[in-house]
Write an enzyme that holds these catalytic residues in place. Structure first.
Site, short mmCIF file in Angstrom:
data_model
loop_
_atom_site.label_atom_id
_atom_site.label_comp_id
_atom_site.label_asym_id
_atom_site.label_seq_id
_atom_site.Cartn_x
_atom_site.Cartn_y
_atom_site.Cartn_z
N LYS A 22 0.81 -1.22 0.00
CA LYS A 22 0.00 0.00 0.00
C LYS A 22 0.85 1.26 0.00
O LYS A 22 0.32 2.38 -0.19
CB LYS A 22 -0.95 -0.01 1.19
CG LYS A 22 -2.01 -1.12 1.10
CD LYS A 22 -2.82 -1.23 2.36
CE LYS A 22 -3.92 -2.29 2.20
NZ LYS A 22 -3.37 -3.64 1.96
N VAL B 117 -1.11 -10.48 4.43
CA VAL B 117 -0.68 -11.71 5.08
C VAL B 117 -1.91 -12.42 5.61
O VAL B 117 -2.69 -11.85 6.38
CB VAL B 117 0.32 -11.43 6.21
CG1 VAL B 117 0.71 -12.72 6.91
CG2 VAL B 117 1.55 -10.73 5.66
N VAL C 253 -8.59 -9.88 6.42
CA VAL C 253 -9.94 -10.22 5.99
C VAL C 253 -10.33 -11.67 6.34
O VAL C 253 -11.49 -11.95 6.61
CB VAL C 253 -10.06 -9.96 4.47
CG1 VAL C 253 -9.24 -10.97 3.68
CG2 VAL C 253 -11.50 -9.98 4.02
#
Length: 620
Positions: free
Chosen positions: A420, A458, A465
């Site tokens: 990100k 990861v 999630v």
């Protein structure tokens, strides 16, 4: 209680001695049977001539004690008849010929072998081998046959290799496992129609749905521990089509290490479907670069930090120093390491990396030679509205630890970053990019080698999630996905940690190592597979709801910037990105201004400063 355990131990020893005595007596009784049988074979199962019976009985006075001594010497009573196998047969094949040779040498000296037909020793050897081996293997076959369940779930095993054979052997052996094994399937045509422990290989894996219906199969067991993610996805899809639950044997690494046995079945995990080929690391190089060193891990109680500590502990560092801001997380990893590595010297510190005095005290006390900086805030939507805390922890905290490493002569400093940080659209990614810039440019002005390692999501890390989906599925749904097309890169926590260590060893300073994350995975696919692995049907039993992109979230992540000129390294899973230089004076001034702005709580101004340092920052 103590006396009872001693009594139980003695009872077991007596039972074992009693069984060994019975077996030894049976074996000794086989010697005259084989000897007399050899004479009968010599005379075509007819009467033995009278003049030969005397020497025949006389020879047994030599053969029984000598042969019995060799039985004991070669360990025929170490094994149990219940588990008779190839090692037991090999012991018999050594003990019998050795005993025959010595016996007949002694008989030669005693009687010159008079009145002993020449064919008798050969017949005797063959018969004795059969009489010793036959009862053992018959007893095992009898036990295995009786051990097959007559009730319980009907099981079809996928795979017909060594793992499948070991699994069936263990299941048949253990009376507690009441599985009825109806067959195997395997894509190796050479195995079709053959049998393993009397159970037939019925055909290819593609026949799973048909065989499940025809044979009324209740369970599928995958016995292919070396299967990669592509193979696992295919087999799971066939299992879904067949509509029966599936289990799998442990992974090949766990079996090889001895941590688990082949019959310890487990549910298929999402890592099995999303993982890549096993990472082959140069462990000698890693051990040579890290063992015997004083190593500091910041964020030691987090997902990556704690796994790094586990991996590092196995390599034998001189000292492992743990710095963590969460009291419970620090306590948990300390207890685990103390239990699993009692000889490891630990330094445990409840420490906030944003506090310069605390960090300086930590470095002054331990003088770490290597630092893994894993301390960071990482939750994207949350940090969009917590700009000050994100900047203080991810930017200023990194600056504090990096400058302390520089002042105290640390050999290497490894910054753990994230995908990100590339063309960021959120506060979290931008703060990690600023941290990257600072460490890369500090490297040119320091004797410490500053290395950056960047990777994607990861699996099963805190706040990721997968645990969220798991909770939602257990609650009956719905499973919430932000967008049907959203994709992310995934890797497992151990794989990420091992590659971070390798990057630390091969890095010389100033590099951005990008971990090869394989192909990105759609989050919707992840949700569907996790629902299926829970034994439910997506859209029917558990609904998937699309909620829209959250603040700062992108549809697709990138692992490197177009100006970073990605190149290969000596390891196929690690790539090298060329870092972009920044004006050092301007960067330091911007960070000073950022620190002052944090004190005044001007979050709009903080975003402006972040944009000045990272021009590609485009708030989503």
């Amino acid at each position: 209680m103590h006396n009872r355990s001693i009594e139980t131990g003695w009872r077991k020893l007596l039972d074992r001695a009693r069984w060994a005595t019975v077996v030894a007596l049976i074996d000794l009784g086989m010697i005259p049977l084989a000897w007399i049988g050899a004479y009968w074979l010599r005379f075509n199962l007819g009467a033995i001539p009278g003049e030969l019976t005397g020497p025949m009985w006389q020879a047994l006075w030599v053969m029984v004690p000598v042969q019995g001594a060799f039985f004991w010497y070669f360990g025929l009573y170490r094994g149990m008849w219940r588990f008779a196998s190839m090692p037991d047969l090999l012991r018999i094949l050594r003990a019998v010929p050795a005993g025959v040779v010595v016996s007949f040498l002694l008989l030669l000296l005693w009687t010159r072998l008079q009145d002993i037909p020449r064919s008798v020793p050969l017949f005797y050897t063959i018969l004795l081998l059969g009489l010793l081996g036959g009862p053992r293997f018959f007893y095992r076959w009898l036990k295995d046959t009786r051990g097959q369940a007559v009730s319980g779930p009907r099981v079809l095993i996928v795979g017909a290799g060594r793992a499948a054979e070991a699994l069936v052997r263990d299941l048949l052996r253990d009376a507690r496992d009441d599985y009825r094994i109806v067959g195997f399937v395997d894509d190796d045509r050479g195995k079709w129609g053959r049998e393993i422990h009397g159970i037939r290989v019925l055909g290819a894996c593609a026949r799973l749905p048909e065989l499940v219906e025809r044979l009324s199969v209740d369970w599928l067991i995958l016995a292919i521990p070396s299967a990669n993610a592509v193979q696992m996805r295919r087999l799971v899809a066939l299992g879904d089509e067949a509509g029966v639950p599936m289990r799998t044997v442990p992974k090949i690494d766990d079996l090889m290490s001895g941590r688990v046995s082949v019959n310890e079945l487990r549910e298929i995990a999402i890592e099995d479907l999303l993982g890549r080929e096993p990472v082959s690391l140069d462990w000698d190089a890693i051990r040579g670069g890290l063992s015997g060193k004083r190593v500091l891990v910041t964020g030691a109680g987090g997902s990556i930090g704690s796994e790094l500590c586990r991996q590092l502990a196995r390599l034998g560092p001189a000292q492992l120093i743990l710095a963590e801001n969460s009291e419970f997380n620090l306590y948990a990893i300390e207890m685990e390491l103390a239990r699993d590595f009692p000889a490891l010297e630990l330094g445990i510190h409840l420490c906030d990396v944003r506090l310069e005095e605390a960090v300086a005290c930590l470095f002054g006390r331990y003088r770490p030679e290597l630092v893994f900086h894993a301390a960071a805030y990482k939750h994207v939507p949350l940090l969009e509205h917590q700009v000050k805390e994100a900047v203080r922890n991810n930017v200023l905290g990194t600056r504090v630890v990096a400058e302390a490493a520089d002042r105290h002569g640390c050999g290497k400093f490894v910054l753990i970053s994230i995908d990100k940080a590339v063309n960021p659209t959120n506060v979290m990614g931008t703060t990690k990019r600023v941290a990257e810039l600072f460490c890369q440019n500090l490297n040119d002005r320091s004797d410490t080698a500053f290395i950056t390692v960047r990777f994607g999501n990861v699996l099963d890390s805190a706040g990721s999630v997968a645990p969220l989906f798991r909770q939602q599925i257990e609650a009956g749904g719905p499973v919430t996905v932000t967008h049907p097309e959203i994709e992310r890169y995934f890797m497992t926590i151990p794989e990420a940690s091992q590659l971070i260590m390798l990057a630390a060893v091969i890095g010389q300073g100033g590099e951005i190592f990008v971990l090869d994350m394989g192909e990105p995975v759609k989050i919707s696919y992840l949700a569907e597979q996790m629902i299926r692995l829970a034994g439910k049907e997506p859209g029917e039993e558990v609904e998937i709801v699309y909620t829209g992109l959250r603040p700062g979230e992108k549809l697709f992540e990138e692992l490197f910037h177009e100006q970073e000129a990605l190149t290969a390294t000596g390891h196929e899973k690690i790539l090298l990105a060329r870092h972009r230089e920044a004006g050092w004076q301007q960067l330091c001034e911007a960070l000073d201004a950022t620190e002052q702005t944090c004190s005044s709580h001007e979050e709009a101004r903080l975003k402006e400063l972040l944009h000045e340092v990272v021009p590609e920052y485009r708030p989503g």
